[in-house]
Scaffold this motif. Structure first.
Motif, PDB file in Angstrom:
ATOM      1  N   ARG A  23      15.526 -43.791 -25.340  1.00 17.91           N
ATOM      2  CA  ARG A  23      14.112 -43.911 -24.978  1.00 17.91           C
ATOM      3  C   ARG A  23      13.559 -42.567 -24.511  1.00 17.91           C
ATOM      4  NH1 ARG A  23      12.692 -47.464 -19.950  1.00 17.91           N
ATOM      5  NH2 ARG A  23      13.420 -45.552 -18.988  1.00 17.91           N
ATOM      6  N   PHE A  41      13.280 -51.290 -19.310  1.00 16.61           N
ATOM      7  CA  PHE A  41      12.378 -52.383 -18.981  1.00 16.61           C
ATOM      8  C   PHE A  41      12.983 -53.676 -19.475  1.00 16.61           C
ATOM      9  CE2 PHE A  41       9.728 -48.583 -19.588  1.00 16.61           C
ATOM     10  CZ  PHE A  41       9.484 -48.380 -18.244  1.00 16.61           C
ATOM     11  N   ARG A  46      14.247 -35.411  -9.389  1.00 21.07           N
ATOM     12  CA  ARG A  46      12.870 -35.843  -9.134  1.00 21.07           C
ATOM     13  C   ARG A  46      11.960 -34.650  -8.893  1.00 21.07           C
ATOM     14  NH1 ARG A  46      14.636 -40.587  -4.990  1.00 21.07           N
ATOM     15  NH2 ARG A  46      15.005 -42.224  -6.531  1.00 21.07           N
ATOM     16  N   PRO A  48       3.743 -35.899 -13.332  1.00 24.89           N
ATOM     17  CA  PRO A  48       4.930 -36.290 -14.104  1.00 24.89           C
ATOM     18  C   PRO A  48       4.641 -36.517 -15.590  1.00 24.89           C
ATOM     19  CG  PRO A  48       4.799 -37.552 -12.081  1.00 24.89           C
ATOM     20  CD  PRO A  48       3.547 -36.736 -12.134  1.00 24.89           C
ATOM     21  N   THR A  88       8.207 -36.153  -9.825  1.00 25.65           N
ATOM     22  CA  THR A  88       7.904 -37.473  -9.274  1.00 25.65           C
ATOM     23  C   THR A  88       7.904 -37.483  -7.745  1.00 25.65           C
ATOM     24  OG1 THR A  88      10.202 -37.983  -9.796  1.00 25.65           O
ATOM     25  CG2 THR A  88       8.536 -38.938 -11.210  1.00 25.65           C
ATOM     26  N   GLY A 126      16.604 -47.558 -15.451  1.00 25.76           N
ATOM     27  CA  GLY A 126      15.171 -47.812 -15.523  1.00 25.76           C
ATOM     28  C   GLY A 126      14.691 -48.284 -16.876  1.00 25.76           C
ATOM     29  N   GLN A 156      13.277 -37.577 -18.668  1.00 25.93           N
ATOM     30  CA  GLN A 156      14.232 -37.901 -17.629  1.00 25.93           C
ATOM     31  C   GLN A 156      14.809 -39.290 -17.841  1.00 25.93           C
ATOM     32  OE1 GLN A 156      12.605 -37.977 -13.654  1.00 25.93           O
ATOM     33  NE2 GLN A 156      14.623 -38.023 -12.704  1.00 25.93           N
ATOM     34  N   PRO A 202      16.219 -41.762 -15.537  1.00 29.24           N
ATOM     35  CA  PRO A 202      16.351 -41.891 -14.090  1.00 29.24           C
ATOM     36  C   PRO A 202      17.658 -42.558 -13.701  1.00 29.24           C
ATOM     37  CG  PRO A 202      14.670 -43.401 -14.918  1.00 29.24           C
ATOM     38  CD  PRO A 202      15.172 -42.625 -16.090  1.00 29.24           C
ATOM     39  N   GLN A 203      18.069 -42.328 -12.456  1.00 28.34           N
ATOM     40  CA  GLN A 203      19.273 -42.985 -11.958  1.00 28.34           C
ATOM     41  C   GLN A 203      19.064 -44.488 -12.017  1.00 28.34           C
ATOM     42  OE1 GLN A 203      21.100 -41.251  -8.484  1.00 28.34           O
ATOM     43  NE2 GLN A 203      21.400 -43.265  -7.593  1.00 28.34           N
TER      44      GLN A 203
END
Ligand SMILES: Nc1ncnc2c1ncn2[C@@H]1O[C@H](COP(=O)(O)OP(=O)(O)O)[C@@H](O)[C@H]1O
Ligand SMILES: [Mg+2]
Lengths: 382, 237
Positions: free
Chosen positions: B149, B89, B47, B71, B52, B87, B81, B83-84
């Protein structure tokens, strides 16, 4: 799960369904102003007003996950902009729509600045404050020269004179008489055009790159940020657009009733709450949700409008509502909201989709532009 | 010049500082792995790099200072990134998730469509499911989607936060094979965070060991596993 029928998305059957739906909608659209009673046309205009307001709010809450309990203020900005320009400066009502749109956009974008830093219940409170302050502001003594204070403004609509043209098409006239005898259909069409316009804007935005950014923010703000969505600008623009769209039905209300008062329901916070409830009952995060919710709301309130007199309540359900000495419409709708939250948290549209899925398989399964699922259950961000 | 060079990087949440003065380098074409126990500050490091969370110190990308950028500006500079927790959609289709990954790009829809085809080629299972809701994918497929993505923004550096989380070992292996292939074939530089040393060590160009927000060891996989104390204390084999 096996279903009765399978429909291929984009196939003949799916187009046939769309065509029939469109035909019914267009038929009703013309049937109402030409054949319905004056009272019914009036109710329809009320419903259309509410539809536009609820759709504007849907962009914000349904698609971006930002709450507002103060959208009545933007409705009020629309009503007052039109009211002031028409009654004080002699503008044509149509021209005022653009001005109302721009003013509400700017105010909305400015109000959104706290929205960039705060979330959830705090944002709700800030917008609530806005909704509470607006009617007080326009009542303020210092602004009376402009807003007419507590009395409000009158002569804010069209002037209908004997010299107006009639625009008949071979004797057929769905627009009503612009000479003043029968003006309801004319107001109906203004409302209809606003609703179609707001719908098309919402649809266009939601299916665009901006719409994907909005849904991304709603579903997972952190992921949206690391994908390169500019949170601040996106939120400010959506807030502005939502406010601007909500000003249009506000302008419409000034045009239709010919006056603007600070105490009319949709300008007070009660209006904002109505927009919210109507949208959630219909189905937040779906394009048709607010339309269906608003239609149902007006239907129920009209149906029960004279139920404050127990004799007017149909026999079987009389004991249920005879205790109330005001029309129970909003109360019934509130109960509907609570019940729906249990059985169908995604509103009537969500319930409808689930029901259809029982009987019909649509292939490939449509991903759509999303329901409000993630607003209700917080995103699983670790 | 290194693709990523963070100096005296500190970051945290509100009054709490989690990350203390770490130095982190990723050279062009490397896969750098950050290992550390749960709560060591690996996610916080990611992060801090992606901007972020607020951070102190400096972060340079190809020699350009990106410490002050937001960001989305950092994404535009070429850092993507994953993310953990992926994430993705859930309500958008696989296809729209990929399109969402191209939000920062303005090189026309043809170029974006071409890139989508390219990643569908790398991830055939996503291609088969392009019209499905992302939420209906399996965990491994969602992780692939999250990576694809991220790649849609045409990054020079991919940050990958514990992609193995919640995946079966076999799926994880498959996933790491994909990351290695992207690194070899596309020249993608990768900074990858892992808890499980066994899984990630063998593909790492270099490894950092993170403990309570500080880097306690650094070196190639061989160097670290050759050191008995480190191996016993941190790597668990
Ligand atoms: N959003 C947050 N707010 C406050 N503290 C956090 C937050 N996220 C992580 N932390 C704290 O920071 C420390 C490091 O967490 P993290 O970077 O997530 O570790 P890791 O990814 O290595 O498991 C932990 O002590 C954790 O409790
Ligand atoms: Mg972590």
């Amino acid at each position: 799960m096996k279903t009765i029928a399978t429909i291929k998305s984009g196939g003949t059957a799916s187009w046939a369904i769309r065509l029939v739906t469109a035909a019914v909608v267009v038929y009703l659209m013309f049937w109402i102003p030409t054949s319905a009673s004056n009272g019914m046309i009036d109710s329809c205009i009320t419903a259309l007003t509410l539809m536009a307001a609820a759709m504007s709010l849907n962009l914000l809450l349904g698609y971006t996950g930002l709450i507002s309990i103060g959208h009545s203020a933007f409705f009020g900005i629309g009503a007052y902009t039109t009211g002031i320009l028409v009654s004080r400066y002699g503008w044509s009502p149509f021209q005022t729509l653009a001005v109302a749109f721009v003013i509400a956009f700017v105010v909305g974008a400015l109000v959104s600045l706290p929205a960039l830093r705060i979330k959830g219940v705090y944002l709700a409170l800030v917008t609530l404050a806005l909704g509470l302050v607006f009617p007080q502001l326009v009542k303020a003594q210092k602004l009376e020269w402009l807003t007419g204070g507590a009395r409000g403004l009158d002569k804010t609509g069209f002037r209908f004179t004997k010299d107006n043209p009639t625009y008949e098409i071979f004797g057929w006239n769905p627009w009503g008489s612009l000479r003043g005898e029968n003006v309801k259909p004319f107001h109906y069409w203004i409302a209809m055009i606003i609703v179609i316009g707001v719908y098309l804007v919402c649809r266009g935005v939601v299916k665009s790159r901006a719409g994907r950014s909005m849904i991304a923010i709603r579903d997972n703000e952190t992921a949206a940020a690391v994908m390169g969505v500019n949170l601040a600008i996106t939120k400010a623009l959506v807030f502005g657009l939502s406010a601007a769209l909500c000003a249009l039905p506000g302008s419409l209300s000034a045009i239709r009733t010919g006056n603007v008062t600070p105490d009319s329901t949709n300008i007070t916070v009660q209006g904002a709450i109505t927009f919210l409830i109507v949208m959630v009952v219909g189905g937040a995060g779906s394009l048709w949700g607010p339309i269906i919710g608003a239609g149902l709301f007006v239907f129920i309130t009209e149906l029960t409008g004279d139920w404050s007199d127990p004799d007017q309540i149909p026999g079987i359900i009389r004991p249920l509502f005879s205790w109330s000495n005001t029309p129970p419409g909003s109360g019934i709708f509130a109960i509907l909201l609570i019940v729906l939250m249990f059985v169908a948290p995604f509103g009537i549209v969500g319930m409808w989709r689930r029901l259809v899925a029982r009987f019909v398989t649509v292939t490939p399964r449509p991903a759509g532009t999303g329901t409000i699922e993630s607003v209700v259950s917080a995103p699983a961000e670790a | 010049m290194s693709i990523l060079h963070a100096r005296q990087l500190s970051a945290g949440y509100g009054p709490v500082t989690v990350l203390h003065d770490i130095e982190l380098v990723v050279e062009e074409g490397e896969i750098v792995v950050i290992l550390g126990a749960n709560g060591a500050g690996k996610t916080t490091t990611m992060r801090a790099v992606s901007g972020t969370i607020p951070r102190q110190g400096s972060v340079e990308l190809n020699g350009h200072d990106i410490t002050k950028l937001s960001p989305d500006a950092i994404v535009r500079q070429g850092v993507a990134q994953v993310p953990q927790g992926r994430g993705t959609f859930p309500e958008l289709s696989v296809h729209d998730n990929l399109r969402a990954g191209a939000i920062t790009r303005h090189d026309g829809s043809a170029a974006v469509a071409a890139d989508m085809e390219r990643w569908y080629g790398q991830f055939p299972r996503l291609a088969e499911r392009k019209d499905q809701r992302a939420g209906s994918l399996s965990g491994g497929e969602q992780q692939m989607l999250a990576i694809a993505r991220a790649l849609m923004s045409r990054p020079k550096l991919l940050l990958c936060d514990e992609p193995s989380l919640g995946l079966a070992p076999l799926i994880t292996q498959e996933l790491f094979a994909v990351i290695e292939r992207l690194n070899k074939e596309e020249g993608l530089s990768v900074l990858l965070v892992e808890q499980n040393a066994n899984l990630a060590m063998h593909m790492a160009s270099r490894v950092y060991l993170l403990e309570t927000g500080r880097i306690v060891a650094e070196g190639s996989a061989e160097e670290l596993s050759a050191d008995d104390t480190i191996r016993k204390a941190y790597l668990g084999f």
